[in-house]
Design an enzyme around this catalytic site. Structure first.
Site, short mmCIF file in Angstrom:
data_model
loop_
_atom_site.label_atom_id
_atom_site.label_comp_id
_atom_site.label_asym_id
_atom_site.label_seq_id
_atom_site.Cartn_x
_atom_site.Cartn_y
_atom_site.Cartn_z
N ASP A 153 10.65 32.77 18.48
CA ASP A 153 10.43 33.62 19.65
C ASP A 153 9.61 32.99 20.78
O ASP A 153 9.93 33.19 21.94
CB ASP A 153 9.77 34.95 19.20
N CYS A 192 32.14 44.22 22.82
CA CYS A 192 31.93 45.52 23.47
C CYS A 192 33.20 46.20 23.97
O CYS A 192 33.28 47.43 23.96
CB CYS A 192 30.96 45.36 24.65
N CYS A 238 20.30 54.40 27.35
CA CYS A 238 19.01 53.86 27.82
C CYS A 238 18.28 54.91 28.67
O CYS A 238 18.80 55.35 29.69
CB CYS A 238 19.26 52.59 28.63
N CYS A 288 18.80 51.56 22.73
CA CYS A 288 20.09 50.90 22.94
C CYS A 288 20.68 50.38 21.63
O CYS A 288 21.90 50.39 21.44
CB CYS A 288 20.00 49.79 23.99
N CYS A 300 24.34 51.68 19.47
CA CYS A 300 25.45 50.70 19.38
C CYS A 300 26.26 50.91 18.10
O CYS A 300 25.71 50.96 17.01
CB CYS A 300 24.88 49.29 19.40
S1 SF4 Z 1 26.64 49.91 22.51
FE1 SF4 Z 1 27.01 47.92 21.51
S2 SF4 Z 1 29.26 47.67 21.57
FE2 SF4 Z 1 28.72 49.29 23.01
S3 SF4 Z 1 28.51 48.23 24.98
FE3 SF4 Z 1 26.47 48.31 24.09
S4 SF4 Z 1 26.25 46.39 22.97
FE4 SF4 Z 1 28.42 46.64 23.37
S1 SF4 Z 2 14.93 48.85 24.87
FE1 SF4 Z 2 17.07 49.22 25.47
S2 SF4 Z 2 17.27 51.47 25.61
FE2 SF4 Z 2 15.09 51.00 25.57
S3 SF4 Z 2 14.52 50.96 27.74
FE3 SF4 Z 2 14.97 48.82 27.13
S4 SF4 Z 2 17.10 48.53 27.61
FE4 SF4 Z 2 16.72 50.73 27.66
#
Ligand code: SF4
Ligand code: SF4
Length: 367
Positions: A144, A200, A210, A255, A259
């Protein structure tokens, strides 16, 4: 992950490559592979992202640019990068509930032991063994903090593909519940096969989920991201975040939770999360956080990852969550904590002013 060896041979040491891949499997890494230590193919994208979007207070991203762009600037004789990933969560729904008093959640990667340590303590012995056997060669273990593009190398090493949320989506259906590490080396190892294709297609679930509209396809706006705000942003928060941080006290998983690749499945169940990441701290009562002192926080024995946010940032993050809730729902303990924070002349000015503003709202809510 792929144990396959690239067909285009450039004098690679195949036997050593196979041995190293077997060692990585034995060390319990969920995903592993090898890529060439080559210059990034995303230089223009990275430079444009920095110029257009910026990196907020993460100014380290503007340093060591040439090392970041080319691992041979980082380790001059580098030829290969050994890439690994640990799985830290299964993707099952978060068991945290908030039906008693306002609490703030910790992102799942930071609930157990610090991943920097967990990965490093397994990669260093592997690097040490190689150092003894190949004394003329270089080995740099990175987790990291080194100026290298970890996700791109991991993608080229076959560990997964980068999604629109800009995170690596791991192979074996493990989704993005993974953390990465590398050994940059001068050994000439055979690269693994990258995984082809866009993960995606037409999906936009992470973008829709988000809370702060921080995601454009394959472009993150750090200064709108709750993870950035709660962990990296040291000063007063932008107005942008007021009432938007949901219950995220440290980091944010929204996020990743959204997914489809990160959902638990029969296939992903075969790759167990590493037990080191079992939760020690999943969430905190916000009234408690507002009253933490250096010594009471030290008694909690927070991991080094959690200590990246200084004490005043924890309180700031807690106040942002409180400001998004109804004053009528606040417990007496929370209101008392706000009062003490507002009255404490040793506290940060923003914390005191925000507490005062929230107390005013609470008084008005009772009229
Ligand atoms: S949720 Fe996952 S599959 Fe859907 S656009 Fe975002 S990264 Fe891609
Ligand atoms: S971690 Fe992902 S869902 Fe959370 S604020 Fe950042 S980009 Fe948005």
């Amino acid at each position: 992950m792929s144990d396959e060896i690239s067909v285009k041979d450039e004098g690679f040491d195949h036997a050593l490559t196979r041995e190293i891949l077997a060692t990585l499997a034995g060390a319990g890494f969920a995903l592993y592979g090898i890529c060439r230590a080559q210059e990034t193919s995303h230089r223009a994208h990275f430079t444009q992202w920095l110029a257009e979007v910026g990196c907020g207070e993460m100014t380290y991203l503007t340093q060591h640019i040439e090392q970041r762009m080319n691992p041979q600037e980082f380790v001059p004789t580098a030829r290969s990068i050994i890439c690994v990933a640990d799985r830290y969560a299964s993707g099952k729904p978060d068991p945290i509930h908030h039906n008693v008093s306002p609490r703030g959640r910790i992102a799942r990667y930071a609930r157990g032991r610090d991943y920097h340590l967990v990965i490093r303590e397994r990669l260093e012995p592997i690097a040490d063994d190689l150092r003894k056997r190949f004394p003329g060669h270089r080995f740099r273990v990175c987790v990291d903090t080194a100026p290298i593009l970890e996700r791109e190398h991991a993608q080229r090493a076959g560990l997964g593909r980068v999604g629109k949320h800009t995170l690596l989506i791991g192979e074996q259906s493990v989704g993005s519940w993974i953390v990465l590490g590398e050994i940059v080396t001068s050994l000439n190892l055979a690269p693994s096969e990258p995984v082809a294709g866009d993960p995606c297609a037409t999906c936009t679930r992470c973008i829709d989920a988000c809370p702060t509209q921080a995601i454009e396809p394959w472009k993150l706006h750090p200064e709108r991201c709750i993870s950035y705000l709660t962990i990296e942003h040291r000063s007063a928060p932008a107005k942008w975040f007021e009432n938007r941080t949901d219950d995220w006290l440290f980091g944010c998983d929204a996020c990743v939770e959204a997914c489809p690749h990160s959902q638990p499945s029969q296939r992903s169940a075969r790759v167990k999360p590493n037990a080191n990441y079992e939760a020690r701290h999943s969430d905190f009562d916000l009234a408690d956080v507002l009253q933490w002192t250096e010594s009471s926080q030290a008694a909690l024995k927070l991991s080094k990852a959690l200590l990246r946010a200084k004490l005043s940032m924890w309180k700031r993050n807690a106040l942002l969550i409180v400001s998004g809730t109804s004053p009528q729902s606040w417990s007496t303990q929370l209101v008392d904590a706000l009062g003490r924070l507002q009255a404490d002349a040793t506290e940060d000015v923003w914390l005191r002013e925000k507490s005062e503003q929230l107390l005013r709202l609470h008084s008005q809510s009772k009229i």
